[in-house]
Design a protein around this motif. Structure first.
Motif, PDB file in Angstrom:
ATOM      1  N   GLU A 140      -6.511  -8.214  10.995  1.00  0.00           N
ATOM      2  CA  GLU A 140      -6.578  -6.904  10.956  1.00  0.00           C
ATOM      3  C   GLU A 140      -6.843  -6.628  10.181  1.00  0.00           C
ATOM      4  OE1 GLU A 140      -6.614  -3.258  13.340  1.00  0.00           O
ATOM      5  OE2 GLU A 140      -5.700  -4.447  14.106  1.00  0.00           O
ATOM      6  N   PRO A 141      -8.037  -5.479  10.195  1.00  0.00           N
ATOM      7  CA  PRO A 141      -7.919  -4.592   8.218  1.00  0.00           C
ATOM      8  C   PRO A 141      -7.285  -4.637   7.797  1.00  0.00           C
ATOM      9  CG  PRO A 141     -10.081  -4.145  10.163  1.00  0.00           C
ATOM     10  CD  PRO A 141      -8.659  -5.240  10.338  1.00  0.00           C
ATOM     11  N   PRO A 142      -6.640  -4.729   6.800  1.00  0.00           N
ATOM     12  CA  PRO A 142      -5.285  -3.801   6.227  1.00  0.00           C
ATOM     13  C   PRO A 142      -5.983  -2.301   5.449  1.00  0.00           C
ATOM     14  CG  PRO A 142      -6.457  -4.980   4.933  1.00  0.00           C
ATOM     15  CD  PRO A 142      -7.211  -5.231   5.703  1.00  0.00           C
ATOM     16  N   LEU A 143      -4.720  -1.521   5.934  1.00  0.00           N
ATOM     17  CA  LEU A 143      -4.707   0.201   5.006  1.00  0.00           C
ATOM     18  C   LEU A 143      -4.676  -0.474   3.637  1.00  0.00           C
ATOM     19  CD1 LEU A 143      -1.507   0.777   7.919  1.00  0.00           C
ATOM     20  CD2 LEU A 143      -4.351   1.019   8.028  1.00  0.00           C
ATOM     21  N   ILE A 144      -4.775   0.775   3.080  1.00  0.00           N
ATOM     22  CA  ILE A 144      -4.942   0.853   1.799  1.00  0.00           C
ATOM     23  C   ILE A 144      -3.099   1.720   0.863  1.00  0.00           C
ATOM     24  CG2 ILE A 144      -5.670   1.880  -0.171  1.00  0.00           C
ATOM     25  CD1 ILE A 144      -7.531  -0.284   1.400  1.00  0.00           C
ATOM     26  N   LEU A 145      -2.511   0.677   0.276  1.00  0.00           N
ATOM     27  CA  LEU A 145      -1.501   1.221  -0.168  1.00  0.00           C
ATOM     28  C   LEU A 145      -2.025   2.135  -2.004  1.00  0.00           C
ATOM     29  CD1 LEU A 145       1.807  -1.086   0.377  1.00  0.00           C
ATOM     30  CD2 LEU A 145       1.362   1.683   0.666  1.00  0.00           C
ATOM     31  N   ARG A 169      10.344   2.074  14.574  1.00  0.00           N
ATOM     32  CA  ARG A 169       9.376   2.109  13.021  1.00  0.00           C
ATOM     33  C   ARG A 169       8.541   0.869  13.618  1.00  0.00           C
ATOM     34  NH1 ARG A 169      13.031   5.473  11.968  1.00  0.00           N
ATOM     35  NH2 ARG A 169      14.541   5.170  10.353  1.00  0.00           N
ATOM     36  N   LEU A 170       7.277   1.137  12.688  1.00  0.00           N
ATOM     37  CA  LEU A 170       6.099   0.807  12.192  1.00  0.00           C
ATOM     38  C   LEU A 170       6.387  -0.449  11.489  1.00  0.00           C
ATOM     39  CD1 LEU A 170       3.517   3.141  13.234  1.00  0.00           C
ATOM     40  CD2 LEU A 170       4.908   2.068  15.289  1.00  0.00           C
ATOM     41  N   MET A 171       5.690  -1.990  12.081  1.00  0.00           N
ATOM     42  CA  MET A 171       5.428  -2.447  10.510  1.00  0.00           C
ATOM     43  C   MET A 171       4.149  -2.914  10.740  1.00  0.00           C
ATOM     44  SD  MET A 171       6.772  -4.679   8.319  1.00  0.00           S
ATOM     45  CE  MET A 171       8.207  -4.574   8.022  1.00  0.00           C
ATOM     46  N   VAL A 172       3.355  -2.933  10.180  1.00  0.00           N
ATOM     47  CA  VAL A 172       2.550  -2.792   9.479  1.00  0.00           C
ATOM     48  C   VAL A 172       1.877  -3.651   7.859  1.00  0.00           C
ATOM     49  CG1 VAL A 172       1.614  -0.411  10.274  1.00  0.00           C
ATOM     50  CG2 VAL A 172       1.718  -0.911   7.573  1.00  0.00           C
ATOM     51  N   ARG A 173      -0.003  -3.984   8.972  1.00  0.00           N
ATOM     52  CA  ARG A 173      -0.230  -4.759   6.614  1.00  0.00           C
ATOM     53  C   ARG A 173      -0.681  -3.888   6.595  1.00  0.00           C
ATOM     54  NH1 ARG A 173      -1.879 -10.098   6.973  1.00  0.00           N
ATOM     55  NH2 ARG A 173      -3.782 -10.401   5.923  1.00  0.00           N
ATOM     56  N   ALA A 174      -0.609  -3.321   4.854  1.00  0.00           N
ATOM     57  CA  ALA A 174      -1.522  -2.342   4.222  1.00  0.00           C
ATOM     58  C   ALA A 174      -1.837  -3.678   3.017  1.00  0.00           C
ATOM     59  CB  ALA A 174      -0.893  -1.615   3.787  1.00  0.00           C
ATOM     60  N   ALA A 175      -3.249  -3.284   2.161  1.00  0.00           N
ATOM     61  CA  ALA A 175      -3.208  -4.079   0.804  1.00  0.00           C
ATOM     62  C   ALA A 175      -3.126  -2.987  -0.338  1.00  0.00           C
ATOM     63  CB  ALA A 175      -5.174  -4.629   0.859  1.00  0.00           C
ATOM     64  N   VAL A 176      -3.082  -3.839  -1.275  1.00  0.00           N
ATOM     65  CA  VAL A 176      -2.531  -3.143  -2.618  1.00  0.00           C
ATOM     66  C   VAL A 176      -3.685  -1.677  -3.093  1.00  0.00           C
ATOM     67  CG1 VAL A 176      -1.811  -2.258  -4.568  1.00  0.00           C
ATOM     68  CG2 VAL A 176      -0.480  -4.103  -2.624  1.00  0.00           C
ATOM     69  N   TYR A 177      -4.510  -0.690  -3.096  1.00  0.00           N
ATOM     70  CA  TYR A 177      -5.418  -0.658  -3.794  1.00  0.00           C
ATOM     71  C   TYR A 177      -5.964  -1.623  -5.080  1.00  0.00           C
ATOM     72  CZ  TYR A 177      -9.416   2.467  -5.436  1.00  0.00           C
ATOM     73  OH  TYR A 177     -10.240   2.769  -6.392  1.00  0.00           O
ATOM     74  N   GLY A 178      -6.345  -1.926  -5.690  1.00  0.00           N
ATOM     75  CA  GLY A 178      -7.147  -2.621  -6.838  1.00  0.00           C
ATOM     76  C   GLY A 178      -7.312  -3.661  -7.085  1.00  0.00           C
ATOM     77  N   THR A 179      -5.494  -4.483  -6.398  1.00  0.00           N
ATOM     78  CA  THR A 179      -5.573  -5.617  -6.207  1.00  0.00           C
ATOM     79  C   THR A 179      -5.872  -6.361  -5.298  1.00  0.00           C
ATOM     80  OG1 THR A 179      -3.105  -5.911  -5.559  1.00  0.00           O
ATOM     81  CG2 THR A 179      -3.241  -5.551  -7.485  1.00  0.00           C
ATOM     82  N   GLY A 180      -5.654  -5.754  -3.796  1.00  0.00           N
ATOM     83  CA  GLY A 180      -6.128  -6.295  -2.510  1.00  0.00           C
ATOM     84  C   GLY A 180      -4.773  -6.850  -2.071  1.00  0.00           C
ATOM     85  N   GLU A 181      -3.843  -6.915  -2.646  1.00  0.00           N
ATOM     86  CA  GLU A 181      -2.956  -7.919  -2.116  1.00  0.00           C
ATOM     87  C   GLU A 181      -2.452  -7.383  -0.701  1.00  0.00           C
ATOM     88  OE1 GLU A 181       0.869 -10.072  -3.034  1.00  0.00           O
ATOM     89  OE2 GLU A 181       0.535  -8.227  -4.420  1.00  0.00           O
ATOM     90  N   PRO A 182      -2.905  -8.187   0.415  1.00  0.00           N
ATOM     91  CA  PRO A 182      -1.927  -8.049   1.501  1.00  0.00           C
ATOM     92  C   PRO A 182      -0.511  -7.927   1.587  1.00  0.00           C
ATOM     93  CG  PRO A 182      -2.424  -9.674   1.867  1.00  0.00           C
ATOM     94  CD  PRO A 182      -3.096  -9.864   0.119  1.00  0.00           C
ATOM     95  N   LEU A 183       0.298  -7.182   2.245  1.00  0.00           N
ATOM     96  CA  LEU A 183       1.652  -6.673   1.634  1.00  0.00           C
ATOM     97  C   LEU A 183       2.196  -6.487   3.540  1.00  0.00           C
ATOM     98  CD1 LEU A 183       2.187  -4.625  -1.022  1.00  0.00           C
ATOM     99  CD2 LEU A 183       2.768  -7.381  -0.887  1.00  0.00           C
ATOM    100  N   ALA A 184       3.634  -6.392   3.965  1.00  0.00           N
ATOM    101  CA  ALA A 184       4.285  -5.604   4.833  1.00  0.00           C
ATOM    102  C   ALA A 184       4.660  -5.097   4.587  1.00  0.00           C
ATOM    103  CB  ALA A 184       4.815  -7.151   4.931  1.00  0.00           C
TER     104      ALA A 184
END
Length: 414
Positions: A140-145, A169-184
């Protein structure tokens, strides 16, 4: 978000008293399955959002099954949770899938958050009897944090999330803006910046209410960012990497449950026909199924397939349970072996479910096509699921491990 209604239906299971054990919870699951099976075909054909079904799960206490007793839950382990998922899926595949996905996502705090935060989240989840949805699939393409003071803003579009419109509650996958690290990331879907699309238009697994979700500047606290989902070597501990086989075995139990559910339905259909002295109509077999040697051979073959896949699942669940018990003492090699066993079990269960939900209908004959029986829902639920999780991917990973010693990649399923 629509808040699930409390169910006052007298059919609902009664939550066990404090101190209930595995046998009590399995009894509750069987009661729930019996309840769901009475009108599963009709509900599936109607395709309504399963608010009542989720309310029954909530009232039964099954949603907090894996939460430790000291945090207000049942304190059961994954052996019990998998058995519950399989039991419910046999009666109603989509609700079994929804429950299994809930178990995995709600347990994910233990994989990706620090222990204190995981305890806090699980306590809140048990108190509110939260139903978890979403998805952290690797494809899944990550969302952006986007970082901001004291937290983040979450933006983006997720193509598929389980529990759309009914999750607390939703648990989703998101990437930090600038670093791209995927987080829960944990999200409250009641926020106005969370907009759920219509549930996916699929021919099967419709009551699992999967569909798209859009996030528009949703504020996220630092406490709601659990941890990394990076597949890079060394980014995750072996214990956190157990998230993959844990999720794979949810898929396994769903497939086995649906397959066993159809076999039970076909058996009951034949028994009812014999007791009423009504022949199977029309039959593709020379004799009635109880005597026809070809029909008996099909039943024998499907029994072997089902029990073989079940034995592989039991082996993988035992290995996972030992790995979870080791905690942070688990090493990479042990984790890889557990992951491979889970992939073996999932591949076998997928193939078993596809074969059983196709060939079992051959024994019934043309009467299996009657919509009043709802036999087709088992095949449709299975096929929808296996299209999302093709067994060919697991087989490649298994072969690469046994031939080359390559550890399975950290790829979380949908």
């Amino acid at each position: 978000m629509t808040t699930p209604l409390r169910c006052s239906d007298s059919r609902s299971s009664v939550r066990p008293d404090a101190g209930a054990g595995r046998a009590d919870w399995l009894h509750i699951a069987r009661e729930m399955a019996d309840d769901l099976s009475t009108d599963a075909a009709e509900r599936e054909q109607a395709g309504k959002t399963p608010l009542d079904e989720v309310s029954r799960l909530r009232e039964s206490g099954l949603l907090a099954l894996l939460v430790p007793a000291e945090q207000g839950g049942a304190g059961e382990d994954w052996r019990t949770a998998y058995a519950v998922v399989r039991t419910v899926a046999a009666a109603d595949g989509p609700i079994g899938h929804l429950l299994g996905h809930h178990y995995f996502l709600s347990f994910s705090a233990r994989f990706f958050a620090d222990p204190a935060r995981a305890d806090q989240i699980e306590r809140k989840s048990a108190q509110g009897q939260w139903c978890w949805g979403g998805g952290i699939a690797s494809h899944e393409p990550p969302l952006i944090l986007t970082p901001k003071a004291n937290g983040y803003l979450l933006n983006g579009y997720q193509r598929y999330a389980t529990g759309v419109g009914i999750a607390d509650r939703l648990m989703v996958r998101a990437a930090v803006y600038g670093t791209g690290e995927p987080l829960a990331v944990l999200v409250d879907p009641a926020h106005p910046g969370v907009e759920s699309g219509s549930t996916e238009d699929t021919f099967g697994r419709r009551l699992a209410v999967g569909g798209p979700v859009e996030f528009d500047s949703v504020p996220i606290t630092k406490d709601d960012v659990f941890g990394s989902l990076s597949p890079d070597e060394g980014a995750l501990s072996p214990f956190a990497s157990l998230a993959v086989p844990t999720a794979r075995l949810v898929s396994t139990q769903f497939c086995l449950g649906v397959a066993e559910g159809l076999l039970a339905e076909v058996h009951e259909h034949g028994r009812a026909a014999r007791s009423s002295r009504q022949p199977f109509s029309p039959q593709a077999w020379p004799d009635s199924p109880p005597q026809d040697p070809y029909a008996l051979t099909v039943y024998g073959e499907l029994t072997v397939v089902a029990r073989g896949a079940s034995a592989l699942a039991d082996e993988a669940v035992d290995a996972l349970s030992r790995g979870l018990a080791q905690g942070e003492d688990l090493d990479d090699e042990e984790c890889a072996e557990i992951a491979v066993l889970a992939s073996v079990a999932e591949a076998a269960a997928s193939r078993a479910a596809q074969e059983i939900t196709t060939r079992a209908l051959d024994v019934v004959g043309a009467d299996a096509a009657a919509t009043r029986h709802g036999f087709d829902r088992f095949w449709r639920d299975t096929r929808t699921h296996t299209l999302r999780e093709p067994p060919a991917h697991r087989l490649r990973e298994i072969g690469d491990y046994f031939l080359n010693g390559a550890y399975p990649p950290f790829t979380l399923p949908a």
